[in-house]
Design a protein around this motif. Structure first.
Motif, PDB file in Angstrom:
ATOM      1  N   VAL A 124       0.825  -1.215   0.000  1.00 25.13           N
ATOM      2  CA  VAL A 124       0.000   0.000   0.000  1.00 25.13           C
ATOM      3  C   VAL A 124       0.863   1.271   0.000  1.00 25.13           C
ATOM      4  N   GLY A 125       2.141   1.124   0.361  1.00 27.68           N
ATOM      5  CA  GLY A 125       3.044   2.290   0.312  1.00 27.68           C
ATOM      6  C   GLY A 125       3.444   2.804   1.692  1.00 27.68           C
ATOM      7  N   LYS A 126       3.379   1.942   2.715  1.00 30.80           N
ATOM      8  CA  LYS A 126       3.727   2.381   4.080  1.00 30.80           C
ATOM      9  C   LYS A 126       5.191   2.812   4.172  1.00 30.80           C
ATOM     10  N   SER A 127       6.074   2.080   3.472  1.00 34.60           N
ATOM     11  CA  SER A 127       7.514   2.383   3.630  1.00 34.60           C
ATOM     12  C   SER A 127       7.857   3.759   3.067  1.00 34.60           C
ATOM     13  N   THR A 128       7.206   4.144   1.980  1.00 29.56           N
ATOM     14  CA  THR A 128       7.491   5.466   1.409  1.00 29.56           C
ATOM     15  C   THR A 128       7.095   6.551   2.396  1.00 29.56           C
ATOM     16  N   ILE A 129       5.917   6.349   3.014  1.00 32.75           N
ATOM     17  CA  ILE A 129       5.441   7.333   3.998  1.00 32.75           C
ATOM     18  C   ILE A 129       6.426   7.384   5.179  1.00 32.75           C
ATOM     19  N   ALA A 130       6.842   6.198   5.642  1.00 31.54           N
ATOM     20  CA  ALA A 130       7.749   6.139   6.790  1.00 31.54           C
ATOM     21  C   ALA A 130       9.055   6.852   6.463  1.00 31.54           C
ATOM     22  N   LEU A 229      -3.707   2.464   6.609  1.00 34.53           N
ATOM     23  CA  LEU A 229      -3.516   3.046   5.275  1.00 34.53           C
ATOM     24  C   LEU A 229      -4.198   2.156   4.239  1.00 34.53           C
ATOM     25  N   GLN A 230      -5.174   2.729   3.536  1.00 39.96           N
ATOM     26  CA  GLN A 230      -5.935   1.975   2.516  1.00 39.96           C
ATOM     27  C   GLN A 230      -5.360   2.276   1.133  1.00 39.96           C
ATOM     28  N   PRO A 231      -5.365   1.307   0.225  1.00 46.33           N
ATOM     29  CA  PRO A 231      -4.998   1.640  -1.159  1.00 46.33           C
ATOM     30  C   PRO A 231      -6.154   2.399  -1.808  1.00 46.33           C
ATOM     31  N   ARG A 252       2.786 -14.164  -3.400  1.00 45.17           N
ATOM     32  CA  ARG A 252       1.951 -12.998  -3.732  1.00 45.17           C
ATOM     33  C   ARG A 252       0.485 -13.296  -3.428  1.00 45.17           C
ATOM     34  N   ALA A 253       0.048 -14.528  -3.775  1.00 48.69           N
ATOM     35  CA  ALA A 253      -1.348 -14.906  -3.518  1.00 48.69           C
ATOM     36  C   ALA A 253      -1.611 -14.876  -2.011  1.00 48.69           C
ATOM     37  N   GLN A 254      -0.613 -15.350  -1.248  1.00 46.81           N
ATOM     38  CA  GLN A 254      -0.741 -15.362   0.224  1.00 46.81           C
ATOM     39  C   GLN A 254      -0.843 -13.917   0.748  1.00 46.81           C
ATOM     40  N   ARG A 255      -0.023 -13.042   0.182  1.00 51.30           N
ATOM     41  CA  ARG A 255      -0.040 -11.646   0.628  1.00 51.30           C
ATOM     42  C   ARG A 255      -1.376 -10.975   0.293  1.00 51.30           C
ATOM     43  N   LEU A 256      -1.958 -11.337  -0.881  1.00 54.59           N
ATOM     44  CA  LEU A 256      -3.243 -10.726  -1.248  1.00 54.59           C
ATOM     45  C   LEU A 256      -4.353 -11.214  -0.316  1.00 54.59           C
ATOM     46  N   ALA A 257      -4.297 -12.514   0.042  1.00 58.41           N
ATOM     47  CA  ALA A 257      -5.314 -13.047   0.959  1.00 58.41           C
ATOM     48  C   ALA A 257      -5.199 -12.321   2.307  1.00 58.41           C
ATOM     49  N   LEU A 258      -3.931 -12.110   2.751  1.00 61.11           N
ATOM     50  CA  LEU A 258      -3.720 -11.401   4.022  1.00 61.11           C
ATOM     51  C   LEU A 258      -4.212  -9.957   3.916  1.00 61.11           C
ATOM     52  N   ALA A 259      -3.998  -9.361   2.749  1.00 59.68           N
ATOM     53  CA  ALA A 259      -4.416  -7.964   2.547  1.00 59.68           C
ATOM     54  C   ALA A 259      -5.937  -7.851   2.693  1.00 59.68           C
ATOM     55  N   GLN A 260      -6.668  -8.845   2.161  1.00 69.43           N
ATOM     56  CA  GLN A 260      -8.133  -8.803   2.279  1.00 69.43           C
ATOM     57  C   GLN A 260      -8.544  -8.832   3.751  1.00 69.43           C
ATOM     58  N   GLU A 261      -7.863  -9.720   4.513  1.00 69.79           N
ATOM     59  CA  GLU A 261      -8.180  -9.807   5.953  1.00 69.79           C
ATOM     60  C   GLU A 261      -7.861  -8.493   6.650  1.00 69.79           C
ATOM     61  N   GLU A 262      -6.709  -7.899   6.283  1.00 64.87           N
ATOM     62  CA  GLU A 262      -6.289  -6.665   6.947  1.00 64.87           C
ATOM     63  C   GLU A 262      -7.279  -5.538   6.669  1.00 64.87           C
ATOM     64  N   ILE A 263      -7.696  -5.439   5.398  1.00 65.98           N
ATOM     65  CA  ILE A 263      -8.613  -4.344   5.045  1.00 65.98           C
ATOM     66  C   ILE A 263      -9.935  -4.515   5.812  1.00 65.98           C
ATOM     67  N   ALA A 264     -10.346  -5.775   5.984  1.00 62.10           N
ATOM     68  CA  ALA A 264     -11.593  -6.023   6.715  1.00 62.10           C
ATOM     69  C   ALA A 264     -11.487  -5.597   8.171  1.00 62.10           C
ATOM     70  N   ALA A 265     -10.229  -5.562   8.710  1.00 65.06           N
ATOM     71  CA  ALA A 265     -10.048  -5.218  10.129  1.00 65.06           C
ATOM     72  C   ALA A 265      -9.794  -3.727  10.337  1.00 65.06           C
ATOM     73  N   SER A 266      -9.875  -2.927   9.296  1.00 65.30           N
ATOM     74  CA  SER A 266      -9.470  -1.516   9.436  1.00 65.30           C
ATOM     75  C   SER A 266     -10.382  -0.747  10.390  1.00 65.30           C
ATOM     76  N   GLY A 267     -11.581  -1.309  10.667  1.00 64.76           N
ATOM     77  CA  GLY A 267     -12.517  -0.646  11.579  1.00 64.76           C
ATOM     78  C   GLY A 267     -11.981  -0.525  13.000  1.00 64.76           C
ATOM     79  N   ASP A 268     -10.977  -1.359  13.371  1.00 62.01           N
ATOM     80  CA  ASP A 268     -10.413  -1.295  14.735  1.00 62.01           C
ATOM     81  C   ASP A 268      -9.485  -0.103  14.916  1.00 62.01           C
TER      82      ASP A 268
END
Ligand code: 5GP
Length: 290
Positions: A124-130, A229-231, A252-268
């Motif tokens: 999503v670009g966290k490292s650039t921001i950091a 940080l959302q894309p 990459r497929a594993q990272r995308l699956a994790l990304a879906q889970e992470e985006i779903a948790a953004s409400g916290d």
């Protein structure tokens, strides 16, 4: 010019070993300074009795202080009229005193730094921001430890501290992590000392970590501000991960699956920002520290 001395093979070998030892020792000191295990003053004190440290360049020393990047170091050296090639042993008394004042630990009345935790799916670009926050806004950006293998462009102590699983587990046992989590088959953790010292010294701190670690930080320090940080779009994220080219298709497929889970948790999270424009995100994060 005087001719250089003629060295035997053995003498040359010894000279090379000595140089390599000195480089490693200076690199270790810089890492300890970055981690907050040593203060600026500690290094200057060590240089009084240790020739190897005394020969360290002042520029490298200043750049290793948490929250100081190359740009701020160069500006400070110009202001104090210290040449960029000066070594610690070549500093005059006035220059030493001026440097001490620049890095004096503030008194307890000084504000405590703000702790911002930035999470979001990989790519999503966290490292650039950091990196922007570190180099331009004086944030102390924590360098994490991980058990995953380094990517080709990654450097020890700068991108991560790369540890074996056993080394990582020992650090967990010794309570050396502020938080740690398993992500995509590897362990990741935030070294505690650097973060706590920096906050106490009034530096704002940024952790760039995944969501499980972010939750742990919030559980221990309620003052931490969790930012997700959302894309700009899902397609955008997929394209970025593919362009990276450092992961296998399975990874990459594993990272995308994790990304879906992470985006779903953004409400916290305390705040969700869309990474549409790096500068917008950076200024929102800076505004959280005031
Ligand atoms: P990568 O392997 O792509 O560098 O990082 C994978 C994920 O681990 C990213 O979401 C990154 O933010 C997260 N991460 C990096 N360092 C840490 C850490 O110290 N703790 C935790 N919990 N996550 C981390």
């Amino acid at each position: 010019m005087k001719n250089p001395p003629v060295l035997s093979v053995l003498q040359r070998q010894q000279a090379l070993e000595k140089a390599s030892f000195s480089r490693k020792k200076r690199a270790a000191i810089k890492i300890q300074l970055k981690n907050g295990e040593l203060s600026f003053r500690d290094v200057l004190d060590l240089a009084k009795t240790d020739q190897i440290i005394a020969k360290m360049r002042v520029r490298e020393l200043i750049e290793s202080v948490p929250g100081v990047g190359k740009i701020r170091a160069a500006v400070m050296m110009e202001k104090l009229e210290i040449s960029l090639t000066r070594r610690i042993q070549g500093l005059g008394v006035h220059q030493l005193n001026a440097l001490m004042r620049e890095f004096a630990v503030p008194s307890s009345s000084t504000r405590r730094g703000k702790l911002i935790v930035l999470s979001g799916p990989g790519g999503v670009g966290k490292s650039t921001i950091a990196e922007r926050l570190r180099s331009r806004n004086n944030f102390y950006v924590s360098v994490s430890a991980t058990t995953r293998n380094p990517r080709p462009n990654e450097r020890e102590g700068i991108d991560y501290f790369f540890l074996s699983r056993d080394e990582f587990l020992t650090k967990i046992d010794n309570d050396e992590f502020l938080e740690w989590a398993e992500f995509a088959g590897a362990l990741y953790g935030t070294p505690r000392a650097g973060v706590e010292n920096s906050l106490a010294q009034g530096h704002d701190v940024l952790l760039e970590i995944e969501i499980e670690g972010a939750r742990q930080v919030k559980a221990h320090s309620s003052e931490a501000i969790l930012v997700f940080l959302q894309p700009p779009s899902w397609e955008h994220l997929v394209a970025r991960l593919e362009a990276r080219g450092t992961d296998t298709p399975e990874r990459r497929a594993q990272r995308l699956a994790l990304a879906q889970e992470e985006i779903a948790a953004s409400g916290d999270f305390d705040l969700v920002l869309v990474n549409d424009e790096v500068e917008n995100v950076v200024s929102r994060l800076v505004s959280l520290t005031t």
